[in-house]
Motif scaffolding. Structure first.
Motif, mmCIF file in Angstrom:
data_model
loop_
_atom_site.group_PDB
_atom_site.id
_atom_site.type_symbol
_atom_site.label_atom_id
_atom_site.label_comp_id
_atom_site.label_asym_id
_atom_site.label_seq_id
_atom_site.Cartn_x
_atom_site.Cartn_y
_atom_site.Cartn_z
ATOM 1 N N ASP A 211 0.839 -1.198 0.000
ATOM 2 C CA ASP A 211 0.000 0.000 0.000
ATOM 3 C C ASP A 211 0.874 1.248 0.000
ATOM 4 O OD1 ASP A 211 -2.431 -1.446 0.127
ATOM 5 O OD2 ASP A 211 -2.184 -1.673 2.293
ATOM 6 N N LEU A 212 0.369 2.343 -0.589
ATOM 7 C CA LEU A 212 1.087 3.601 -0.636
ATOM 8 C C LEU A 212 1.414 4.060 0.782
ATOM 9 C CD1 LEU A 212 2.141 5.992 -2.328
ATOM 10 C CD2 LEU A 212 -0.114 7.055 -2.053
ATOM 11 N N GLY A 213 2.673 4.379 0.996
ATOM 12 C CA GLY A 213 3.111 4.821 2.315
ATOM 13 C C GLY A 213 3.718 3.717 3.148
ATOM 14 N N ASP A 214 3.416 2.449 2.799
ATOM 15 C CA ASP A 214 4.023 1.326 3.513
ATOM 16 C C ASP A 214 5.446 1.114 3.011
ATOM 17 O OD1 ASP A 214 1.698 0.997 4.867
ATOM 18 O OD2 ASP A 214 1.002 -0.739 3.709
ATOM 19 N N THR A 215 6.282 0.544 3.862
ATOM 20 C CA THR A 215 7.676 0.307 3.496
ATOM 21 C C THR A 215 7.886 -1.157 3.151
ATOM 22 O OG1 THR A 215 8.420 2.074 4.985
ATOM 23 C CG2 THR A 215 10.081 0.462 4.280
ATOM 24 N N PRO A 216 8.312 -1.458 1.921
ATOM 25 C CA PRO A 216 8.605 -2.849 1.569
ATOM 26 C C PRO A 216 9.901 -3.296 2.233
ATOM 27 C CG PRO A 216 9.191 -1.411 -0.244
ATOM 28 C CD PRO A 216 8.543 -0.538 0.789
ATOM 29 N N ALA A 217 10.107 -4.594 2.261
ATOM 30 C CA ALA A 217 11.316 -5.146 2.872
ATOM 31 C C ALA A 217 11.919 -6.192 1.957
ATOM 32 C CB ALA A 217 10.987 -5.770 4.228
ATOM 33 N N ILE A 218 13.239 -6.365 2.070
ATOM 34 C CA ILE A 218 13.889 -7.462 1.377
ATOM 35 C C ILE A 218 14.709 -8.269 2.383
ATOM 36 C CG2 ILE A 218 14.003 -6.202 -0.792
ATOM 37 C CD1 ILE A 218 16.959 -5.865 -0.405
ATOM 38 N N ALA A 219 14.760 -9.568 2.137
ATOM 39 C CA ALA A 219 15.620 -10.450 2.919
ATOM 40 C C ALA A 219 16.989 -10.422 2.256
ATOM 41 C CB ALA A 219 15.045 -11.863 2.941
ATOM 42 N N ALA A 220 17.965 -9.851 2.937
ATOM 43 C CA ALA A 220 19.276 -9.616 2.324
ATOM 44 C C ALA A 220 20.138 -10.865 2.333
ATOM 45 C CB ALA A 220 19.990 -8.491 3.056
ATOM 46 N N SER A 221 20.784 -11.113 1.200
ATOM 47 C CA SER A 221 21.775 -12.183 1.123
ATOM 48 C C SER A 221 23.189 -11.614 1.066
ATOM 49 C CB SER A 221 21.529 -13.044 -0.121
ATOM 50 O OG SER A 221 21.590 -12.258 -1.306
ATOM 51 N N GLU A 222 23.294 -10.304 0.745
ATOM 52 C CA GLU A 222 24.615 -9.676 0.634
ATOM 53 C C GLU A 222 24.477 -8.172 0.833
ATOM 54 O OE1 GLU A 222 27.912 -8.842 -2.891
ATOM 55 O OE2 GLU A 222 26.532 -10.555 -3.063
ATOM 56 N N VAL A 223 25.348 -7.604 1.649
ATOM 57 C CA VAL A 223 25.400 -6.152 1.861
ATOM 58 C C VAL A 223 26.847 -5.710 1.680
ATOM 59 C CG1 VAL A 223 25.051 -4.241 3.466
ATOM 60 C CG2 VAL A 223 23.444 -6.164 3.456
ATOM 61 N N THR A 224 27.083 -4.792 0.750
ATOM 62 C CA THR A 224 28.437 -4.333 0.439
ATOM 63 C C THR A 224 28.490 -2.812 0.540
ATOM 64 O OG1 THR A 224 28.683 -6.168 -1.125
ATOM 65 C CG2 THR A 224 30.302 -4.376 -1.251
ATOM 66 N N GLU A 225 29.462 -2.292 1.288
ATOM 67 C CA GLU A 225 29.649 -0.852 1.354
ATOM 68 C C GLU A 225 30.311 -0.365 0.058
ATOM 69 O OE1 GLU A 225 31.447 0.653 4.874
ATOM 70 O OE2 GLU A 225 30.260 -0.600 6.220
ATOM 71 N N VAL A 226 29.799 0.745 -0.483
ATOM 72 C CA VAL A 226 30.294 1.285 -1.750
ATOM 73 C C VAL A 226 30.502 2.790 -1.603
ATOM 74 C CG1 VAL A 226 29.147 -0.499 -3.123
ATOM 75 C CG2 VAL A 226 27.938 1.645 -2.619
ATOM 76 N N ASP A 227 31.188 3.378 -2.590
ATOM 77 C CA ASP A 227 31.352 4.827 -2.617
ATOM 78 C C ASP A 227 30.056 5.494 -3.059
ATOM 79 O OD1 ASP A 227 34.037 4.593 -1.891
ATOM 80 O OD2 ASP A 227 34.701 4.474 -3.982
ATOM 81 N N GLU A 228 29.862 6.720 -2.604
ATOM 82 C CA GLU A 228 28.694 7.482 -3.063
ATOM 83 C C GLU A 228 28.771 7.675 -4.575
ATOM 84 O OE1 GLU A 228 26.756 11.959 -2.658
ATOM 85 O OE2 GLU A 228 27.987 11.157 -1.021
ATOM 86 N N PRO A 229 27.710 7.365 -5.299
ATOM 87 C CA PRO A 229 27.754 7.507 -6.766
ATOM 88 C C PRO A 229 27.820 8.974 -7.188
ATOM 89 C CG PRO A 229 25.537 6.985 -6.031
ATOM 90 C CD PRO A 229 26.417 6.872 -4.818
ATOM 91 N N ALA A 230 28.290 9.195 -8.406
ATOM 92 C CA ALA A 230 28.345 10.554 -8.942
ATOM 93 C C ALA A 230 26.958 11.172 -9.043
ATOM 94 C CB ALA A 230 29.025 10.549 -10.320
ATOM 95 N N GLN A 231 25.948 10.337 -9.278
ATOM 96 C CA GLN A 231 24.550 10.784 -9.334
ATOM 97 C C GLN A 231 23.846 10.293 -8.071
ATOM 98 O OE1 GLN A 231 23.293 12.718 -11.602
ATOM 99 N NE2 GLN A 231 24.874 12.675 -13.160
ATOM 100 N N PRO A 232 23.805 11.081 -6.998
ATOM 101 C CA PRO A 232 23.224 10.591 -5.742
ATOM 102 C C PRO A 232 21.706 10.463 -5.773
ATOM 103 C CG PRO A 232 23.850 12.903 -5.539
ATOM 104 C CD PRO A 232 24.344 12.451 -6.874
ATOM 105 N N TYR A 233 21.037 11.170 -6.698
ATOM 106 C CA TYR A 233 19.582 11.110 -6.782
ATOM 107 C C TYR A 233 19.136 10.223 -7.934
ATOM 108 C CZ TYR A 233 20.167 15.418 -4.037
ATOM 109 O OH TYR A 233 20.546 16.329 -3.100
ATOM 110 N N GLU A 234 17.962 9.640 -7.769
ATOM 111 C CA GLU A 234 17.381 8.840 -8.839
ATOM 112 C C GLU A 234 16.527 9.719 -9.732
ATOM 113 O OE1 GLU A 234 15.228 5.761 -6.854
ATOM 114 O OE2 GLU A 234 17.026 4.555 -6.474
#
Length: 234
Positions: A211-234
């Protein structure tokens, strides 16, 4: 003539202010810094604005020719000169892109379908599907069958609340002022430091974010720290 405005000192002050504004605008538009403020399509109008401001500064300088100095001109020019200070600060200091503070206050309040690709492209059921966070939030509400049991890859920065943490991304239509925040709750992985950029691989937790306003979730299999992208906004 006492009280006259627009004398030589005023022209100089205007020229300095215009050239400083034009310089800041050109620097932002000509470098990747523009991505912290505006969308891609606004980059060249930003550059054009900077060129126009610099051109106006030259006009103000040329307007001095043939004029005489007056003591009142010096006094009336103080305020324009004071305007240079915040411009210089803006030239020296480069504010970062919007982050967790804004995201916590705008999270999933906007309709993600406004920012996501409206076309429902079938997802790869055998490999990883890299997608914007806003697209994942949108699919959780309108493409549940297509999202189920597929592996997704999301990139964003870390935000958290008292119950867990999220991969978060801000999306803009025009500029940072109209930014909307979208976030996805991460399950099954420890939270990296707040505002650290990460890439998360996992699968949608069915039934979340429908529903609009609800937060979806994912079951993570991998989490990797990365550098901030050149385009921070979508």
């Amino acid at each position: 003539m006492p009280g006259r405005v627009g004398g030589p000192v005023n022209h100089t002050a205007r020229a300095v202010v215009l050239s400083a504004l034009g310089g800041v605008t050109l620097r932002v538009g000509a470098t990747e810094e523009y991505a912290n403020y505006v969308n891609d399509w606004m980059r060249w109008p930003l550059v054009a604005s900077g060129v126009l401001l610099v051109a106006l500064a030259f006009v103000a300088i040329l307007a001095r020719v043939g004029e005489h100095e007056h003591e009142h001109d010096r006094a009336s020019a103080l305020v324009p000169w004071l305007l240079v200070l915040p411009i210089v600060i803006g030239f020296v200091i480069q504010p970062p892109a919007l982050g967790a503070y804004v995201a916590d206050r705008r999270a999933n309040q906007a309709d993600a379908r406004t920012y996501a690709d409206p076309a429902v492209v079938p997802l790869d059921t055998t490999g990883e599907n890299e997608m914007p966070v806003s697209s994942f939030v949108a699919r959780a509400s309108y493409d549940r069958d297509g999202l189920a049991d597929v592996t997704v890859r999301l990139t964003g920065f870390v935000t958290s609340d008292g119950d867990g943490w999220f991969v978060t991304r801000l999306a803009i239509s025009c500029c940072a002022a109209d930014g909307a925040a979208f976030r996805v709750r991460i399950e099954g992985a420890e939270a990296p430091p707040e505002e650290r950029w990460v890439t998360v691989v996992g699968t949608w937790v069915e039934g979340t974010g429908t529903d609009l306003g609800d937060t979806p979730a994912i079951a993570a299999s991998e989490v990797t720290e990365v550098d901030e992208p050149a385009q921070p906004y979508e």
